[in-house]
Design an enzyme around this catalytic site. Structure first.
Site, PDB file in Angstrom:
ATOM      1  N   LYS A 116       0.792  -1.230   0.000  1.00  0.00           N
ATOM      2  CA  LYS A 116       0.000   0.000   0.000  1.00  0.00           C
ATOM      3  C   LYS A 116       0.822   1.277   0.000  1.00  0.00           C
ATOM      4  O   LYS A 116       0.457   2.242  -0.667  1.00  0.00           O
ATOM      5  CB  LYS A 116      -0.960   0.010   1.179  1.00  0.00           C
ATOM      6  CG  LYS A 116      -2.120  -0.939   0.960  1.00  0.00           C
ATOM      7  CD  LYS A 116      -2.970  -1.032   2.198  1.00  0.00           C
ATOM      8  CE  LYS A 116      -4.030  -2.057   2.004  1.00  0.00           C
ATOM      9  NZ  LYS A 116      -5.309  -1.471   1.605  1.00  0.00           N
ATOM     10  N   GLU A 200      -3.706   7.639   7.491  1.00  0.00           N
ATOM     11  CA  GLU A 200      -4.523   8.323   6.485  1.00  0.00           C
ATOM     12  C   GLU A 200      -5.582   9.148   7.182  1.00  0.00           C
ATOM     13  O   GLU A 200      -6.031   8.785   8.273  1.00  0.00           O
ATOM     14  CB  GLU A 200      -5.270   7.284   5.636  1.00  0.00           C
ATOM     15  CG  GLU A 200      -4.572   6.873   4.396  1.00  0.00           C
ATOM     16  CD  GLU A 200      -5.405   5.878   3.582  1.00  0.00           C
ATOM     17  OE1 GLU A 200      -4.781   5.140   2.841  1.00  0.00           O
ATOM     18  OE2 GLU A 200      -6.646   5.855   3.703  1.00  0.00           O
ATOM     19  N   HIS A 235     -16.140  -4.534   4.562  1.00  0.00           N
ATOM     20  CA  HIS A 235     -15.367  -4.421   3.317  1.00  0.00           C
ATOM     21  C   HIS A 235     -15.746  -5.451   2.271  1.00  0.00           C
ATOM     22  O   HIS A 235     -15.095  -5.554   1.237  1.00  0.00           O
ATOM     23  CB  HIS A 235     -13.850  -4.476   3.575  1.00  0.00           C
ATOM     24  CG  HIS A 235     -13.438  -3.657   4.750  1.00  0.00           C
ATOM     25  ND1 HIS A 235     -13.961  -2.405   4.985  1.00  0.00           N
ATOM     26  CD2 HIS A 235     -12.583  -3.899   5.766  1.00  0.00           C
ATOM     27  CE1 HIS A 235     -13.443  -1.923   6.097  1.00  0.00           C
ATOM     28  NE2 HIS A 235     -12.618  -2.812   6.591  1.00  0.00           N
ATOM     29  N   ARG A 291      -6.791  -7.624 -11.232  1.00  0.00           N
ATOM     30  CA  ARG A 291      -7.504  -8.837 -11.661  1.00  0.00           C
ATOM     31  C   ARG A 291      -8.906  -8.460 -12.134  1.00  0.00           C
ATOM     32  O   ARG A 291      -9.313  -7.312 -11.996  1.00  0.00           O
ATOM     33  CB  ARG A 291      -7.632  -9.785 -10.465  1.00  0.00           C
ATOM     34  CG  ARG A 291      -8.257  -9.061  -9.280  1.00  0.00           C
ATOM     35  CD  ARG A 291      -8.695  -9.956  -8.178  1.00  0.00           C
ATOM     36  NE  ARG A 291      -8.859  -9.237  -6.930  1.00  0.00           N
ATOM     37  CZ  ARG A 291      -9.927  -8.565  -6.561  1.00  0.00           C
ATOM     38  NH1 ARG A 291     -10.974  -8.485  -7.350  1.00  0.00           N
ATOM     39  NH2 ARG A 291      -9.976  -7.928  -5.406  1.00  0.00           N
TER      40      ARG A 291
HETATM   41  P1  ADP Z   1      -7.985  -3.543   2.690  1.00  0.00           P
HETATM   42  O1  ADP Z   1      -7.016  -3.681   1.552  1.00  0.00           O
HETATM   43  O2  ADP Z   1      -7.461  -4.073   3.986  1.00  0.00           O
HETATM   44  O3  ADP Z   1      -9.357  -4.030   2.366  1.00  0.00           O
HETATM   45  P2  ADP Z   1      -8.538  -0.758   2.047  1.00  0.00           P
HETATM   46  O4  ADP Z   1      -7.466   0.260   2.057  1.00  0.00           O
HETATM   47  O5  ADP Z   1      -8.994  -1.248   0.719  1.00  0.00           O
HETATM   48  O6  ADP Z   1      -8.075  -1.978   2.982  1.00  0.00           O
HETATM   49  O7  ADP Z   1      -9.770  -0.236   2.858  1.00  0.00           O
HETATM   50  C1  ADP Z   1     -10.837  -1.077   3.189  1.00  0.00           C
HETATM   51  C2  ADP Z   1     -12.088  -0.280   3.470  1.00  0.00           C
HETATM   52  O8  ADP Z   1     -11.915   0.566   4.610  1.00  0.00           O
HETATM   53  C3  ADP Z   1     -12.527   0.637   2.360  1.00  0.00           C
HETATM   54  O9  ADP Z   1     -13.312  -0.041   1.392  1.00  0.00           O
HETATM   55  C4  ADP Z   1     -13.317   1.662   3.117  1.00  0.00           C
HETATM   56  O10 ADP Z   1     -14.592   1.108   3.403  1.00  0.00           O
HETATM   57  C5  ADP Z   1     -12.575   1.803   4.422  1.00  0.00           C
HETATM   58  N1  ADP Z   1     -11.559   2.876   4.363  1.00  0.00           N
HETATM   59  C6  ADP Z   1     -10.317   2.771   3.844  1.00  0.00           C
HETATM   60  N2  ADP Z   1      -9.644   3.927   3.945  1.00  0.00           N
HETATM   61  C7  ADP Z   1     -10.477   4.807   4.526  1.00  0.00           C
HETATM   62  C8  ADP Z   1     -10.358   6.196   4.924  1.00  0.00           C
HETATM   63  N3  ADP Z   1      -9.240   6.887   4.731  1.00  0.00           N
HETATM   64  N4  ADP Z   1     -11.422   6.767   5.514  1.00  0.00           N
HETATM   65  C9  ADP Z   1     -12.556   6.073   5.731  1.00  0.00           C
HETATM   66  N5  ADP Z   1     -12.723   4.770   5.397  1.00  0.00           N
HETATM   67  C10 ADP Z   1     -11.706   4.134   4.810  1.00  0.00           C
END
Ligand code: ADP
Length: 505
Positions: A116, A200, A235, A291
């Site tokens: 990431k 973040e 998620h 993918r």
């Molecule tokens: P992972 O790869 O572990 O699934 P992600 O970075 O894709 O993690 O984030 C998973 C979920 O968490 C996102 O789909 C969203 O719902 C929530 N999320 C991620 N980043 C943020 C953020 N900065 N603020 C609010 N919600 C977030």
């Protein structure tokens, strides 16, 4: 051009890929575990090979075994589908080292996008907006605190190697931060063997909007517009649609262009998706999925492009079959994921043998399924049984069409989340398109057995409604029969509702 493809997957996506192979005149080779002998993907493929016992670690994840089958079956290419080995760089590398084509991007691209902080760094360089925060991994609580103060709380701690929400922590106050940092690092270490975490800004009510991409080996990258997937549970996406109810054509173009820049930054080839969080007109890069995705059909319905066929063509070295200017969008599409889970009981997984299956049809309806009658639903794999997809001239008609199609779906022998989707289709915020990733938290009634809004009703009406729902549930469990005992065919509730005479004879 490739001539034959090994499909290193199961369920609905394996079926989907076999269908694309057949239409392109390619030989399809399926693999299956002992639990999947009777699966539709095994019956549909040109040939099928047993790869091991039910647990995926001993079958669908066994790289050596999969490559041995590929050699034996003399295929030219391997399609990983999604999940399992689809985003494992070592698998892509092993496939190419075996002299076969991997249907997907290069191992280097998969690696870069799997980390990431690395992905964030590359996106920032390519001019793609990222969620404000750090791009360097954090270890020191003091430095983390300083960053958090600068950004303003609440903040989100995330594991650099993360996935599936592991190692993620919302931090609301400065006091919580040192402890949360410790916990997130520990969790990240345990889950990914790497304790790097970063910060973040926490967005309070974002929508999940993603852009579909296609790239070829001749340097072309195009986007096929967005999908909105805000309705999620932990998620896991539940309902997806295209287009989003909120994006303007200008925003679509801006997000599409950013996604194309993201893909070009990593020389992307094949189908991929850039996920964004969208809030108040701003959008931020979340991650890139290297993918095909579960929700790809809604894009296919509105663009008319067969994404899996494009993947296969591009893998064979052909240029994309269309240019950016040729991409057009027509109507509205919605997908509901039909899983063997009970939303009413915390998404408890349900198991059993499919005794009777009736899938919806009629205008604008598509069923992408991975189950058939007699199929045993166990706990070894993902609970996704199939996807119900509709297409209609506009969103309102798509919602009505999905409600109609859901009512026609009958799966007997295992519980499903069908009725949850019916409640979503009837819910007023969904109908007006007022969505965010907090949708389920904001609408807990959707997870309860009764209809949303039932609270305000006359208790007698509510009781009658409950009795009706119970009667329908029972009817689903013991379907009435036509004709003589033993030679009849089960009826769905839709059939009995529209043809009340049918069950009597
Ligand atoms: P992972 O790869 O572990 O699934 P992600 O970075 O894709 O993690 O984030 C998973 C979920 O968490 C996102 O789909 C969203 O719902 C929530 N999320 C991620 N980043 C943020 C953020 N900065 N603020 C609010 N919600 C977030």
């Amino acid at each position: 051009m490739i001539q034959s493809v090994l499909i290193a997957n199961r369920g609905e996506i394996a079926v989907r890929i076999i269908r694309a192979c057949r239409e392109l005149g390619l030989r399809s080779v399926a693999v299956y575990s002992e639990a999947d002998r009777q699966s539709p993907h095994v019956l549909l493929a040109d040939e099928a090979h047993l790869v091991g016992p039910a647990p995926s670690a001993e079958s669908y994840l066994k790289v050596e075994r999969l490559l041995a089958v590929a050699r034996e079956a003399e295929v030219d290419a391997v399609h990983p589908g999604y999940g399992f080995l689809a985003e494992r760089a070592h698998f892509a590398r092993a496939v190419e080292e075996a002299g076969l084509v991997f249907v997907g991007p290069t191992a280097e691209t998969i690696e870069a996008m799997g980390d990431k902080t690395e992905a964030r760094r590359r996106m920032q360089e390519a001019g793609v907006p990222i969620v404000p925060g750090t791009v360097e991994p954090l270890r020191d609580p003091e430095a983390a605190l300083e960053e958090a103060r600068r950004m303003g709380l609440p903040v989100l701690l995330k594991a650099a190697a993360g996935g599936g929400g592991k190692g993620m922590r919302v931090v609301a106050s400065e006091e919580e931060l040192p402890r949360a940092l410790e916990a997130a690092r520990r969790e990240a270490k345990g889950a990914f063997g790497d304790d790097a975490v970063y910060l973040e800004r926490y967005l309070d009510r974002p929508r999940h909007i993603e852009i579909q991409l296609l790239g070829d080996t001749h340097g072309s990258v195009i986007h096929l517009g967005e999908r909105e997937c805000s309705i999620q549970r932990r998620h896991q996406k539940l309902v997806e649609e295209a287009p989003s109810a909120v994006l303007t054509p200008e925003e679509r173009e801006e997000m599409g262009a950013a996604a194309v820049r993201a893909a070009q930054a990593v020389s992307y080839r094949g189908a991929g998706t850039v996920e964004f969080l969208y809030q108040d007109g701003d959008f931020f890069f979340l991650e890139m999925n290297t993918r095909i995705q579960v929700e790809h059909p809604v894009t296919e319905m509105v663009t008319g492009v067969d994404l899996v066929q494009e993947q296969l063509r591009v893998a064979g070295g052909a240029p994309l079959s269309l240019t950016q200017e040729e991409v057009t969008w027509t109507g509205h599409s919605i997908e509901c994921r039909i899983t063997s889970e009970l939303p009413e009981e915390g998404f408890l997984p349900s198991t059993g043998r499919i005794g009777y299956l009736e899938t919806p049809s009629g205008p604008g309806v598509r069923w992408d399924g991975g189950i058939g009658q007699g199929f045993e639903v166990g706990l070894h794999y993902d609970p996704l049984l199939g996807k119900l997809i509709v297409h209609a001239p506009d969103r309102e008609q798509a919602v009505a069409r999905m409600s109609r199609a859901l009512a026609e779906l009958t799966v007997d022998g295992v519980e499903t989340c069908r009725d949850f989707h019916r409640r979503v289709m009837a819910e007023s915020d969904f109908r007006t398109g007022d969505l965010s990733i907090r949708y389920l938290e904001e609408h807990p009634a959707l997870l309860a057995e009764e209809e949303p809004g039932a609270e305000g009703r006359d208790p007698r009406t509510a009781a009658a409604l409950a009795a009706l729902l119970e009667a329908e549930r029972r009817r689903r469990l013991t379907p009435p029969r036509i004709g003589k005992e033993g030679e009849g065919r089960a009826l769905s509730p839709w059939q009995t509702a529209t043809r009340p005479w049918a069950g009597r004879g």
